[in-house]
Scaffold this motif. Structure first.
Motif, mmCIF file in Angstrom:
data_model
loop_
_atom_site.group_PDB
_atom_site.id
_atom_site.type_symbol
_atom_site.label_atom_id
_atom_site.label_comp_id
_atom_site.label_asym_id
_atom_site.label_seq_id
_atom_site.Cartn_x
_atom_site.Cartn_y
_atom_site.Cartn_z
ATOM 1 N N LEU A 6 43.629 40.012 35.152
ATOM 2 C CA LEU A 6 42.683 39.925 34.846
ATOM 3 C C LEU A 6 40.685 40.688 35.776
ATOM 4 N N PHE A 7 41.050 41.742 35.706
ATOM 5 C CA PHE A 7 40.081 42.074 36.632
ATOM 6 C C PHE A 7 38.638 42.351 36.279
ATOM 7 N N ILE A 8 37.095 41.449 36.357
ATOM 8 C CA ILE A 8 36.310 41.988 36.111
ATOM 9 C C ILE A 8 35.538 42.692 37.039
ATOM 10 N N VAL A 9 34.433 43.580 36.529
ATOM 11 C CA VAL A 9 33.128 44.587 37.144
ATOM 12 C C VAL A 9 32.489 44.606 36.411
ATOM 13 N N ARG A 10 31.303 44.263 36.889
ATOM 14 C CA ARG A 10 29.883 44.527 36.461
ATOM 15 C C ARG A 10 28.850 45.024 37.300
ATOM 16 N N VAL A 26 35.250 55.726 35.204
ATOM 17 C CA VAL A 26 33.360 55.490 34.991
ATOM 18 C C VAL A 26 33.772 55.493 36.075
ATOM 19 N N SER A 27 32.951 55.606 37.515
ATOM 20 C CA SER A 27 32.426 54.501 38.726
ATOM 21 C C SER A 27 31.274 53.847 38.927
ATOM 22 N N ILE A 28 31.666 52.129 39.269
ATOM 23 C CA ILE A 28 30.684 51.472 39.544
ATOM 24 C C ILE A 28 30.224 51.008 40.370
ATOM 25 N N ALA A 29 29.521 50.576 40.987
ATOM 26 C CA ALA A 29 28.848 50.530 42.857
ATOM 27 C C ALA A 29 28.513 48.580 42.110
ATOM 28 N N THR A 30 29.248 47.505 42.897
ATOM 29 C CA THR A 30 28.805 46.455 42.840
ATOM 30 C C THR A 30 28.631 45.910 44.423
ATOM 31 N N THR A 31 27.398 45.319 44.403
ATOM 32 C CA THR A 31 27.333 45.159 45.353
ATOM 33 C C THR A 31 26.793 43.218 46.379
ATOM 34 N N ARG A 32 27.754 43.120 47.272
ATOM 35 C CA ARG A 32 27.543 41.767 48.135
ATOM 36 C C ARG A 32 26.721 42.144 49.271
ATOM 37 N N VAL A 33 25.853 40.446 48.789
ATOM 38 C CA VAL A 33 25.274 39.658 49.526
ATOM 39 C C VAL A 33 25.304 38.651 50.552
ATOM 40 N N TRP A 34 24.778 38.580 51.568
ATOM 41 C CA TRP A 34 25.535 37.671 52.865
ATOM 42 C C TRP A 34 24.428 37.888 53.744
ATOM 43 N N TYR A 35 24.148 36.579 54.151
ATOM 44 C CA TYR A 35 23.528 36.377 54.897
ATOM 45 C C TYR A 35 24.117 35.798 56.765
ATOM 46 N N PRO A 70 23.696 49.603 33.948
ATOM 47 C CA PRO A 70 24.265 48.660 33.959
ATOM 48 C C PRO A 70 25.886 48.929 33.283
ATOM 49 N N VAL A 71 26.881 48.498 34.205
ATOM 50 C CA VAL A 71 27.792 47.964 32.679
ATOM 51 C C VAL A 71 28.814 46.890 33.092
ATOM 52 N N TYR A 72 29.679 46.601 32.511
ATOM 53 C CA TYR A 72 30.379 45.343 31.960
ATOM 54 C C TYR A 72 32.190 46.107 31.618
ATOM 55 N N ALA A 73 32.953 45.836 32.168
ATOM 56 C CA ALA A 73 34.305 46.090 32.311
ATOM 57 C C ALA A 73 34.999 44.543 33.128
#
Length: 108
Positions: A6-10, A26-35, A70-73
């Motif tokens: 299972l791989f969830i993409v939002r 469908v090409s989906i962008a996900t963003t990671r944020v850290w300091y 915005p999508v969920y897969a």
């Protein structure tokens, strides 16, 4: 023991859904944020290409999924390969089992 692949993409789409034979991609962008160590905010966008095979989901995606949505897969990961110029090329495919648009406030 039961196993799960299972791989969830939002995330947000980078373009309209595109037909590929009987499937859609469908090409989906996900963003990671850290300091970082200096406490500066760092953002990195990862792109994932999801393949939709279910006939109804393909029709839905092609008719409704537009750039920036915005999508969920919920997906499974599948390995594959093909021959090109006498060399074996290995692939990792992300196949959607569930694919849906999110309302804008659901995406936050």
């Amino acid at each position: 023991m039961r196993s799960t692949n299972l791989f969830i993409v939002r995330g947000y789409t980078g373009a309209d859904a595109k037909p590929v034979g009987k499937a859609a991609k469908v090409s989906i962008a996900t963003t990671r944020v850290w300091y970082d160590d200096a406490n500066a905010k760092v953002e990195k966008t990862d792109w994932v290409t999801v393949t939709i095979l279910n006939e109804k989901a393909v029709a839905f995606a092609l008719a409704n999924v537009k750039k920036g949505d915005p999508v969920y897969a919920e997906c499974r990961i599948a390995d594959g390969s093909y021959e090109k110029d006498g060399q074996k090329i290995y692939t990792t495919d992300i196949i959607a089992n569930t694919f849906d648009l999110l309302r804008p406030h659901d995406a936050d």
